[in-house]
Motif scaffolding. Sequence first.
Motif, PDB file in Angstrom:
ATOM      1  N   ALA A   1     -10.319 -14.585 -12.422  1.00  0.00           N
ATOM      2  CA  ALA A   1     -11.407 -13.618 -12.306  1.00  0.00           C
ATOM      3  C   ALA A   1     -12.754 -14.318 -12.489  1.00  0.00           C
ATOM      4  O   ALA A   1     -12.818 -15.455 -12.965  1.00  0.00           O
ATOM      5  N   ASP A   2     -13.840 -13.616 -12.121  1.00  0.00           N
ATOM      6  CA  ASP A   2     -15.167 -14.208 -12.300  1.00  0.00           C
ATOM      7  C   ASP A   2     -15.665 -13.971 -13.714  1.00  0.00           C
ATOM      8  O   ASP A   2     -15.136 -13.125 -14.458  1.00  0.00           O
ATOM      9  N   GLU A   3     -16.693 -14.725 -14.103  1.00  0.00           N
ATOM     10  CA  GLU A   3     -17.204 -14.655 -15.467  1.00  0.00           C
ATOM     11  C   GLU A   3     -17.694 -13.261 -15.817  1.00  0.00           C
ATOM     12  O   GLU A   3     -17.526 -12.791 -16.948  1.00  0.00           O
ATOM     13  N   GLY A   4     -18.292 -12.561 -14.832  1.00  0.00           N
ATOM     14  CA  GLY A   4     -18.785 -11.211 -15.092  1.00  0.00           C
ATOM     15  C   GLY A   4     -17.685 -10.271 -15.542  1.00  0.00           C
ATOM     16  O   GLY A   4     -17.901  -9.416 -16.408  1.00  0.00           O
ATOM     17  N   THR A   5     -16.490 -10.424 -14.971  1.00  0.00           N
ATOM     18  CA  THR A   5     -15.360  -9.578 -15.360  1.00  0.00           C
ATOM     19  C   THR A   5     -14.984  -9.820 -16.819  1.00  0.00           C
ATOM     20  O   THR A   5     -14.745  -8.873 -17.581  1.00  0.00           O
ATOM     21  N   TYR A   6     -14.941 -11.073 -17.220  1.00  0.00           N
ATOM     22  CA  TYR A   6     -14.590 -11.400 -18.605  1.00  0.00           C
ATOM     23  C   TYR A   6     -15.618 -10.856 -19.581  1.00  0.00           C
ATOM     24  O   TYR A   6     -15.284 -10.346 -20.658  1.00  0.00           O
ATOM     25  N   GLN A   7     -16.891 -10.945 -19.214  1.00  0.00           N
ATOM     26  CA  GLN A   7     -17.943 -10.486 -20.105  1.00  0.00           C
ATOM     27  C   GLN A   7     -18.042  -8.957 -20.112  1.00  0.00           C
ATOM     28  O   GLN A   7     -18.186  -8.331 -21.167  1.00  0.00           O
ATOM     29  N   ARG A   8     -17.960  -8.362 -18.934  1.00  0.00           N
ATOM     30  CA  ARG A   8     -18.159  -6.918 -18.797  1.00  0.00           C
ATOM     31  C   ARG A   8     -17.099  -6.120 -19.546  1.00  0.00           C
ATOM     32  O   ARG A   8     -17.397  -5.094 -20.162  1.00  0.00           O
TER      33      ARG A   8
ATOM     34  N   TYR B   1     -13.217  -9.276 -22.348  1.00  0.00           N
ATOM     35  CA  TYR B   1     -12.032 -10.129 -22.414  1.00  0.00           C
ATOM     36  C   TYR B   1     -12.336 -11.467 -23.087  1.00  0.00           C
ATOM     37  O   TYR B   1     -11.524 -11.979 -23.865  1.00  0.00           O
ATOM     38  N   ALA B   2     -13.481 -12.053 -22.786  1.00  0.00           N
ATOM     39  CA  ALA B   2     -13.820 -13.358 -23.355  1.00  0.00           C
ATOM     40  C   ALA B   2     -13.935 -13.282 -24.873  1.00  0.00           C
ATOM     41  O   ALA B   2     -13.394 -14.123 -25.598  1.00  0.00           O
ATOM     42  N   SER B   3     -14.639 -12.275 -25.363  1.00  0.00           N
ATOM     43  CA  SER B   3     -14.793 -12.143 -26.817  1.00  0.00           C
ATOM     44  C   SER B   3     -13.469 -11.778 -27.478  1.00  0.00           C
ATOM     45  O   SER B   3     -13.178 -12.214 -28.603  1.00  0.00           O
ATOM     46  N   ALA B   4     -12.635 -11.003 -26.778  1.00  0.00           N
ATOM     47  CA  ALA B   4     -11.326 -10.648 -27.340  1.00  0.00           C
ATOM     48  C   ALA B   4     -10.435 -11.877 -27.461  1.00  0.00           C
ATOM     49  O   ALA B   4      -9.734 -12.057 -28.478  1.00  0.00           O
ATOM     50  N   MET B   5     -10.454 -12.745 -26.440  1.00  0.00           N
ATOM     51  CA  MET B   5      -9.667 -13.969 -26.502  1.00  0.00           C
ATOM     52  C   MET B   5     -10.158 -14.882 -27.617  1.00  0.00           C
ATOM     53  O   MET B   5      -9.363 -15.510 -28.321  1.00  0.00           O
ATOM     54  N   LYS B   6     -11.471 -14.953 -27.780  1.00  0.00           N
ATOM     55  CA  LYS B   6     -12.034 -15.792 -28.842  1.00  0.00           C
ATOM     56  C   LYS B   6     -11.609 -15.284 -30.221  1.00  0.00           C
ATOM     57  O   LYS B   6     -11.243 -16.064 -31.098  1.00  0.00           O
ATOM     58  N   ALA B   7     -11.655 -13.963 -30.398  1.00  0.00           N
ATOM     59  CA  ALA B   7     -11.254 -13.390 -31.686  1.00  0.00           C
ATOM     60  C   ALA B   7      -9.773 -13.608 -31.956  1.00  0.00           C
ATOM     61  O   ALA B   7      -9.370 -13.977 -33.059  1.00  0.00           O
TER      62      ALA B   7
END
Length: 207
Positions: free
Chosen positions: A135-142, A145-151
């Motif tokens: 997926a594109d970065e916008g999808t992860y941020q919107r 998902y990115a913050s959830a994976m980091k947590a």
Amino acid sequence: MHSLIVVAHPDPNSLTHTIAQHISRSITASRPQHSAELVDLIAEGFDPRFSLVDQALFLKQSAPPADVAAEQARLDRADALVLVYPIYWWSFPAVLKGWIDRVFAQGWAYEESSEGKVVKKLQHLQVHLVAIGGADEGTYQRHGYASAMKAQIDHGIFDYCGATVRSSSMLLSTEGDYPQAHLDTAHTIGASIFASQVQGTVGQSGA
């Protein structure tokens, strides 16, 4: 200094494996005294299922099973752990999650003291996460998902055990000059893993 590079992808010709190989070569090319061990969990047939034997280990009723003990010994020899994996459903592939479940066991990765405090036992280990996604970065941020994976991964697993996540990279197929840009990033990651020890400084990066 020694790195353990763990790969979780069924296709040995995949971009995931190619990125892991680039990281490995970059580590060993950066300084002659550096070494890297590349571990293909699927090719080695690691069993990710948490069984009654693993439950007994968690309860301190038995010693680690042989396959878990072997993985822990690999990590004991390592100064750095590099995980290279495709993103499945916004997380680890099952085989890698099972590797964490079984190998990062109580008594080895962490210990619950009689006072109820967690003793972090992997403070010697630096960690580098390299996730390959579609997926594109916008999808992860919107969608968070990115913050959830980091947590879940950076904090929930490695910080809990005291290991320091020195870099966390997400390599997405929508980025320019794909896939060459990812191979260039892999080279940079490998070259930088022990750079702080060589330079006498400590650095941390995130992506």
